[in-house]
Design a protein around this motif. Structure first.
Motif, PDB file in Angstrom:
ATOM      1  N   TYR A  32       0.654  -1.502   0.215  1.00 33.91           N
ATOM      2  CA  TYR A  32      -0.287   0.739  -0.384  1.00 33.91           C
ATOM      3  C   TYR A  32       0.653   1.233   0.292  1.00 33.91           C
ATOM      4  N   LEU A  88      -2.211  -8.261   3.313  1.00 29.87           N
ATOM      5  CA  LEU A  88      -3.899  -8.589   3.200  1.00 29.87           C
ATOM      6  C   LEU A  88      -4.762  -9.959   3.310  1.00 29.87           C
ATOM      7  N   TRP A 142      -8.049  -2.264   8.300  1.00 27.82           N
ATOM      8  CA  TRP A 142      -8.645  -1.117   8.078  1.00 27.82           C
ATOM      9  C   TRP A 142      -9.995  -1.040   8.424  1.00 27.82           C
ATOM     10  N   GLN A 145     -15.754  -1.208   6.272  1.00 26.38           N
ATOM     11  CA  GLN A 145     -15.440  -0.986   4.702  1.00 26.38           C
ATOM     12  C   GLN A 145     -16.693  -0.207   3.819  1.00 26.38           C
ATOM     13  N   ARG A 165     -14.030  -3.727  -9.413  1.00 28.49           N
ATOM     14  CA  ARG A 165     -13.121  -4.145  -8.388  1.00 28.49           C
ATOM     15  C   ARG A 165     -12.671  -4.643  -7.243  1.00 28.49           C
ATOM     16  N   TYR A 167     -10.551  -6.974  -3.927  1.00 30.64           N
ATOM     17  CA  TYR A 167      -9.701  -7.491  -3.709  1.00 30.64           C
ATOM     18  C   TYR A 167      -8.943  -8.905  -2.383  1.00 30.64           C
ATOM     19  N   ALA A 187      -4.032  -2.647  -4.834  1.00 24.47           N
ATOM     20  CA  ALA A 187      -4.365  -0.742  -4.585  1.00 24.47           C
ATOM     21  C   ALA A 187      -3.984   0.107  -5.349  1.00 24.47           C
ATOM     22  N   SER A 204     -14.214  -0.737  -0.030  1.00 30.85           N
ATOM     23  CA  SER A 204     -12.830  -0.561   0.636  1.00 30.85           C
ATOM     24  C   SER A 204     -13.228   0.608   1.340  1.00 30.85           C
ATOM     25  N   SER A 205     -12.151   0.843   2.715  1.00 32.25           N
ATOM     26  CA  SER A 205     -12.156   1.253   3.470  1.00 32.25           C
ATOM     27  C   SER A 205     -12.681   3.103   2.539  1.00 32.25           C
ATOM     28  N   THR A 208      -8.326   3.738   1.631  1.00 41.98           N
ATOM     29  CA  THR A 208      -7.761   3.213   0.041  1.00 41.98           C
ATOM     30  C   THR A 208      -8.297   4.221  -1.134  1.00 41.98           C
ATOM     31  N   PRO A 229     -11.012  -5.847   7.002  1.00 42.25           N
ATOM     32  CA  PRO A 229     -10.432  -6.734   7.042  1.00 42.25           C
ATOM     33  C   PRO A 229      -8.552  -6.906   7.201  1.00 42.25           C
TER      34      PRO A 229
HETATM   35  N1  PCA Z   1      -8.084  -1.179   1.405  1.00 38.47           N
HETATM   36  C1  PCA Z   1      -7.450  -2.331   0.888  1.00 38.47           C
HETATM   37  C2  PCA Z   1      -8.000  -3.511   1.743  1.00 38.47           C
HETATM   38  C3  PCA Z   1      -9.167  -2.752   2.671  1.00 38.47           C
HETATM   39  C4  PCA Z   1      -9.182  -1.749   2.593  1.00 38.47           C
HETATM   40  O1  PCA Z   1      -9.660  -1.084   3.163  1.00 38.47           O
HETATM   41  C5  PCA Z   1      -7.561  -2.918  -0.265  1.00 38.47           C
HETATM   42  O2  PCA Z   1      -7.984  -1.849  -1.009  1.00 38.47           O
HETATM   43  O3  PCA Z   1      -7.137  -2.909  -1.399  1.00 38.47           O
END
Ligand code: PCA
Length: 324
Positions: A32, A88, A142, A145, A165, A167, A187, A204-205, A208, A229
């Protein structure tokens, strides 16, 4: 000639003796952005080990998938291509369902609930990693989500045919069950996937989305708090076994500090990044009742599927969490 060889050997010996005992450089791939809290906590962990070991083990972090892409990191550490890395966990649910224990939809939706689940699940994850030739050091969650789109969305019907998308196994399954078309993208490649139309939505969060400036391509973030996650940092088991007790102690202490710092930083980053998405021009709001209800029904299906694949060990974790 013989004399020269002796002289060279003696010089080499002196050079070795001048170095700290077993000085080693460990490259630590991370997936990341360098500015993300996971990466910053990893860099602090690396410094802690380098300093704590008096330079005997120098850990150098490589964020943003620059050394190994996210989906290559676990294998690279398992096979000893590198000694340590961050990944992850839920991206490896297809290899062991236990790695997806943090992605059971709507089982937990806050940091506190997630930490309670993690406390119960951690020994099983540690064991799974050990079976994969990895020594677990620490992990960091994280933020919750939510869902990103390029339009207003009120129901699962509105999702049909959207390129999504994913992950992890769970995110891909969620796409299938909502009629979306999953495409696995790291990501680090997310902005590009959105810019080129390979993906037009994702889960996602806020973190991200903020790290990848997705307001350049998308308009809506819906908070659904589906799960939290975790990223885990692990060491190749042979490399770990090769360390002396002092080095193991330093790493374990630095790992405990990193876990604590990571949790605090993740919590702090949650609101900061949601505000950042708004400042970027996005609509940030809780998902409507209909969408939430329909996602929860899909979550039920996914929970049943996870319990079936995770067997007694998985069921025991969920039961213990629910009954505590
Ligand atoms: N970000 C990472 C995993 C979970 C998150 O919040 C991503 O989107 O890859």
């Amino acid at each position: 000639m013989k004399k020269l060889t002796h002289l060279m050997a003696a010089t080499a010996l002196t050079a070795t003796a001048a170095m700290p005992a077993m000085a080693e450089k460990w490259d630590m791939p991370m997936a990341y952005a360098a500015t993300n809290f996971h990466s910053e906590v990893g860099a602090n962990f690396a410094n802690c080990v380098t300093e704590g070991s008096g330079g005997a083990i120098e850990i150098v972090t490589h964020p943003s998938g620059s050394l190994f892409a996210g989906n290559e990191i676990m294998r690279a550490v398992q096979t000893g291509q590198t000694n340590i890395g961050e990944r992850l966990l839920s991206a490896h649910q297809n290899e062991n369902p236990i790695y997806g224990v943090d992605s059971i939809p709507f089982l937990v939706s806050s940091f506190d609930e997630h930490e309670a689940l993690w406390k119960i699940a951690q020994p099983a994850v540690k064991k799974a990693l050990k079976e994969d030739n990895l020594h677990y050091l620490y992990s960091v969650p994280w933020p919750p989500q939510g869902l990103y789109f390029n339009k207003e969305v009120n129901s699962v019907e509105d999702l049909k045919g959207i390129k999504f998308r994913s992950y992890s196994t769970a995110t891909a399954r969620m796409a299938e069950l909502t009629g979306m078309l999953p495409v696995q993208v790291e990501a680090a490649e997310l902005s590009q996937a959105l810019a080129t139309g390979v993906a037009e939505s994702f889960i996602s969060s806020g973190a991200t989305g903020y790290d990848r400036k997705v307001w350049e391509h998308l308009t809506h973030f819906y908070e659904v708090d589906a799960w939290l996650p975790r990223n885990a940092v692990f060491v190749n088991m042979d490399a770990w076994n090769g360390l002396d007790d002092a080095a193991k102690g330093v790493m374990t202490d630095c790992a405990a500090k990193a876990a604590e710092e990571g949790l605090t930083r993740s919590k702090e980053y949650t609101q900061f990044t949601l505000d950042g998405l708004k400042e970027g021009g996005m609509t940030v709001t809780r998902a409507g009742d209909q969408l939430v209800g329909e996602l929860q029904a899909i979550g039920e299906t996914m929970t049943q599927e996870w319990l079936e694949t995770a067997g007694d060990e998985g069921s025991a974790i969920v039961d213990t969490y629910k009954n505590q």
